[in-house]
Design a protein around this motif. Sequence first.
Motif, mmCIF file in Angstrom:
data_model
loop_
_atom_site.group_PDB
_atom_site.id
_atom_site.type_symbol
_atom_site.label_atom_id
_atom_site.label_comp_id
_atom_site.label_asym_id
_atom_site.label_seq_id
_atom_site.Cartn_x
_atom_site.Cartn_y
_atom_site.Cartn_z
ATOM 1 N N TYR A 16 -5.267 -3.329 3.390
ATOM 2 C CA TYR A 16 -3.880 -3.095 3.798
ATOM 3 C C TYR A 16 -3.533 -3.890 5.054
ATOM 4 C CZ TYR A 16 -2.290 0.440 0.501
ATOM 5 O OH TYR A 16 -1.872 1.083 -0.629
ATOM 6 N N SER A 20 -0.842 -6.943 5.083
ATOM 7 C CA SER A 20 0.352 -6.766 5.909
ATOM 8 C C SER A 20 0.568 -7.941 6.854
ATOM 9 C CB SER A 20 0.284 -5.455 6.698
ATOM 10 O OG SER A 20 -0.672 -5.546 7.740
ATOM 11 N N GLN A 25 2.229 -5.798 0.579
ATOM 12 C CA GLN A 25 1.549 -4.521 0.405
ATOM 13 C C GLN A 25 0.792 -4.589 -0.910
ATOM 14 O OE1 GLN A 25 3.772 -0.924 1.109
ATOM 15 N NE2 GLN A 25 2.811 0.042 -0.633
ATOM 16 N N LYS A 61 6.505 3.199 0.219
ATOM 17 C CA LYS A 61 5.980 1.986 0.852
ATOM 18 C C LYS A 61 5.217 2.356 2.117
ATOM 19 C CE LYS A 61 8.051 -1.269 -1.628
ATOM 20 N NZ LYS A 61 7.360 -2.301 -2.325
ATOM 21 N N VAL A 62 4.153 1.615 2.385
ATOM 22 C CA VAL A 62 3.415 1.834 3.628
ATOM 23 C C VAL A 62 4.285 1.329 4.771
ATOM 24 C CG1 VAL A 62 1.376 1.230 4.970
ATOM 25 C CG2 VAL A 62 1.157 1.702 2.541
#
Length: 72
Positions: A16, A20, A25, A61-62
Amino acid sequence: MTNTLPDIERKVLRIYVNESLHGRQPTLKQLSTYTGKSEDDLKGIVKSLMEKGHLVVRDGKVERIVENPVKF
């Protein structure tokens, strides 16, 4: 108190972080390819990272990645 993660959780978290850096993602399919784990296993791993405060998710979404969350 140490905040250690199992190897697979640490690996997923690093994926991740690295994705990023490029404004992306990873999907469960990509995570599966990178880790060799099933998508069902990865759902549990991602959920665990969320519960531990490492991944903050909003609207699917992160939103934020926290490598060392502080617990109060």
